[in-house]
Design a protein around this motif. Sequence first.
Motif, PDB file in Angstrom:
ATOM      1  N   LEU A 197       0.938  -1.514  -0.206  1.00 49.45           N
ATOM      2  CA  LEU A 197       0.048   0.343   0.350  1.00 49.45           C
ATOM      3  C   LEU A 197       0.691   1.596  -0.064  1.00 49.45           C
ATOM      4  O   LEU A 197       0.052   2.433   0.077  1.00 49.45           O
ATOM      5  N   LEU A 198       2.071   1.306   0.381  1.00 50.29           N
ATOM      6  CA  LEU A 198       3.256   2.629   0.519  1.00 50.29           C
ATOM      7  C   LEU A 198       3.063   3.112  -1.036  1.00 50.29           C
ATOM      8  O   LEU A 198       2.635   3.970  -0.738  1.00 50.29           O
TER       9      LEU A 198
ATOM     10  N   LYS B 114       0.540  11.419  -1.734  1.00 53.93           N
ATOM     11  CA  LYS B 114       0.724  12.426  -0.411  1.00 53.93           C
ATOM     12  C   LYS B 114      -0.081  12.549   1.073  1.00 53.93           C
ATOM     13  O   LYS B 114       0.294  13.816   1.369  1.00 53.93           O
ATOM     14  N   GLN B 115      -0.061  11.246   1.440  1.00 61.86           N
ATOM     15  CA  GLN B 115      -1.164  10.928   2.706  1.00 61.86           C
ATOM     16  C   GLN B 115       0.107  10.063   3.588  1.00 61.86           C
ATOM     17  O   GLN B 115       0.428   9.571   3.590  1.00 61.86           O
ATOM     18  N   TYR B 116       0.889  11.302   3.508  1.00 57.18           N
ATOM     19  CA  TYR B 116       1.800  11.093   4.445  1.00 57.18           C
ATOM     20  C   TYR B 116       1.458  10.723   6.310  1.00 57.18           C
ATOM     21  O   TYR B 116       2.577   9.432   6.761  1.00 57.18           O
TER      22      TYR B 116
ATOM     23  N   VAL C 228       1.484   7.038   4.984  1.00 57.05           N
ATOM     24  CA  VAL C 228       2.790   6.503   5.517  1.00 57.05           C
ATOM     25  C   VAL C 228       3.874   5.762   6.048  1.00 57.05           C
ATOM     26  O   VAL C 228       4.409   5.086   6.778  1.00 57.05           O
ATOM     27  N   VAL C 229       3.544   6.329   7.443  1.00 55.23           N
ATOM     28  CA  VAL C 229       4.523   6.937   8.362  1.00 55.23           C
ATOM     29  C   VAL C 229       3.483   5.187   9.329  1.00 55.23           C
ATOM     30  O   VAL C 229       3.588   4.460  10.194  1.00 55.23           O
ATOM     31  N   LEU C 230       2.183   5.228   9.294  1.00 58.42           N
ATOM     32  CA  LEU C 230       1.380   4.907   9.542  1.00 58.42           C
ATOM     33  C   LEU C 230       1.498   3.477   9.033  1.00 58.42           C
ATOM     34  O   LEU C 230       1.728   2.342  10.165  1.00 58.42           O
ATOM     35  N   ASN C 231       1.434   3.115   7.519  1.00 58.99           N
ATOM     36  CA  ASN C 231       2.299   1.673   6.908  1.00 58.99           C
ATOM     37  C   ASN C 231       3.417   0.923   7.066  1.00 58.99           C
ATOM     38  O   ASN C 231       3.751   0.371   7.605  1.00 58.99           O
TER      39      ASN C 231
END
Length: 75
Positions: free
Chosen positions: A42-43, A50-52, A55-58
Motif C-alpha cells: 500500500l505504500l 501525498k498522505q504522509y 505512509v508513517v502508519l504503514n
Amino acid sequence: MREQTAKVMAYAGTLCFLVMPYIVSYNYSLFLLFAVFGNILLLPQVLKAKQYNLVVLNIIGGMGYLINIINLILN
C-alpha cells in the motif's frame, strides 16, 4: 513507478488486509506475512497521494508485524 503498477500493488495490499482476519485463527505466521506485505504494497499508493500520515502508519505497522515475525522465528 508507473501509475498502473501502483494501482495493482494497492489492490494486492488491500486484498492482503481483507484476507488477514480470516487467517489469524488458522495460522498466525501466515497472518503476519499478509500484514507485512499488505503494508508494503500500500505504500506506493499513499506516497503518490501525498498522505504522509498513512505512509508513517504503514511503515510503523509493517515494522511491528516484522518484529513479531522475527520473534516467532527466534523462539
